[in-house]
Design an enzyme around this catalytic site. Structure first.
Site, mmCIF file in Angstrom:
data_model
loop_
_atom_site.group_PDB
_atom_site.id
_atom_site.type_symbol
_atom_site.label_atom_id
_atom_site.label_comp_id
_atom_site.label_asym_id
_atom_site.label_seq_id
_atom_site.Cartn_x
_atom_site.Cartn_y
_atom_site.Cartn_z
ATOM 1 N N PHE A 13 36.436 -28.669 111.924
ATOM 2 C CA PHE A 13 35.255 -28.444 112.753
ATOM 3 C C PHE A 13 34.607 -27.121 112.364
ATOM 4 C CE2 PHE A 13 32.702 -27.621 116.531
ATOM 5 C CZ PHE A 13 32.101 -28.858 116.684
ATOM 6 N N GLU A 51 19.380 -32.714 107.967
ATOM 7 C CA GLU A 51 20.521 -32.804 108.881
ATOM 8 C C GLU A 51 21.528 -31.707 108.538
ATOM 9 O OE1 GLU A 51 21.835 -33.405 111.485
ATOM 10 O OE2 GLU A 51 22.778 -35.373 111.645
ATOM 11 N N ASP A 52 22.226 -31.221 109.552
ATOM 12 C CA ASP A 52 23.207 -30.170 109.294
ATOM 13 C C ASP A 52 24.449 -30.704 108.601
ATOM 14 O OD1 ASP A 52 23.999 -31.600 111.534
ATOM 15 O OD2 ASP A 52 24.252 -29.863 112.836
ATOM 16 N N ASP A 90 29.388 -36.399 109.349
ATOM 17 C CA ASP A 90 30.804 -36.543 109.698
ATOM 18 C C ASP A 90 31.138 -38.030 109.663
ATOM 19 O OD1 ASP A 90 33.325 -36.459 110.813
ATOM 20 O OD2 ASP A 90 32.779 -35.279 112.546
ATOM 21 N N ARG A 136 25.813 -20.825 117.004
ATOM 22 C CA ARG A 136 24.699 -21.290 116.162
ATOM 23 C C ARG A 136 24.053 -20.149 115.383
ATOM 24 N NH1 ARG A 136 23.439 -26.592 117.538
ATOM 25 N NH2 ARG A 136 23.602 -27.172 119.726
#
Ligand code: 5GP
Ligand code: MG
Length: 182
Positions: free
Chosen positions: A161, A109-110, A113, A174
């Site tokens: 963010f 997973e990136d 949060d 990206r």
């Protein structure tokens, strides 16, 4: 490009500040690979399941850093739309193609949060019969305590963010080789 300047490469709005540069990311990804190899052996036939789209670059660097053989599949989820705040609902757009029964799965997973995505996806992979499901997250904002804490974490990230290295804002950024705040 300079963070304060116009990003000719993306041709879109600006990033604010580089938080993790390319060298720092690759060094940590290499360390993560060693941590993973301390846990899994070749006999485990580890299955990496990347969470699209955000994890695609991380997964490709991680997979190439590993010296144990792995197989690779993807799951596609969406939770943010074009917003910078999570919608809180996770929609599965595409399930893994491979049968998961009995497999040792490492979810890639990136970023964690709220942790909602992670909990949903881990539960789903378990329901599909995976023998074990652990998670490797490149970034963890440490603002939530998911039921399924990732076993491997690249960086404890600031609560801002972030974009780049797979992470987007409305599909931009990206491709950046570094991670930056917006
Ligand atoms: P969670 O369900 O933990 O709130 O959010 C997980 C997903 O939201 C991540 O897989 C990622 O796609 C997206 N996300 C969370 N924080 C960020 C961020 O700082 N930047 C970007 N681009 N996406 C994020
Ligand atoms: Mg994601």
């Amino acid at each position: 490009m300079s963070p304060g300047g116009v990003d000719a490469a993306s041709g879109s709005s600006l990033v604010k500040e580089v938080v993790y540069d390319e060298k720092t990311i690759l060094a940590r990804v290499t360390e993560l690979a060693r941590e993973i190899e301390d846990v899994y052996t070749a006999e485990d036939r580890l299955l990496l399941v990347g969470v699209l789209k955000g994890a695609f670059i991380f997964l490709s660097d991680l997979a190439r850093s590993l010296t144990i053989p792995v197989q690779i599949d993807f799951i596609s989820v969406s939770s943010y739309g074009d917003d910078t705040v999570s919608s809180g609902t996770v929609r599965i757009e595409q399930y893994p193609r491979m049968p998961l029964g009995g497999r040792k799965v490492l979810l890639v997973e990136d970023i964690v949060d709220s942790g909602v995505t992670l909990d949903e996806v881990v539960s789903l992979l378990r329901e599909r019969g995976a023998a074990t499901v652990e998670t490797c997250a490149l970034l963890h904002k440490r603002i939530a305590t998911p039921d399924h804490e990732p076993r491997f974490v690249g960086f404890d990230a600031p609560n801002v963010f972030l974009v780049g290295y797979g992470l987007d804002h409305a599909e931009d950024f990206r491709h950046l080789p570094y991670i930056a705040s917006l």
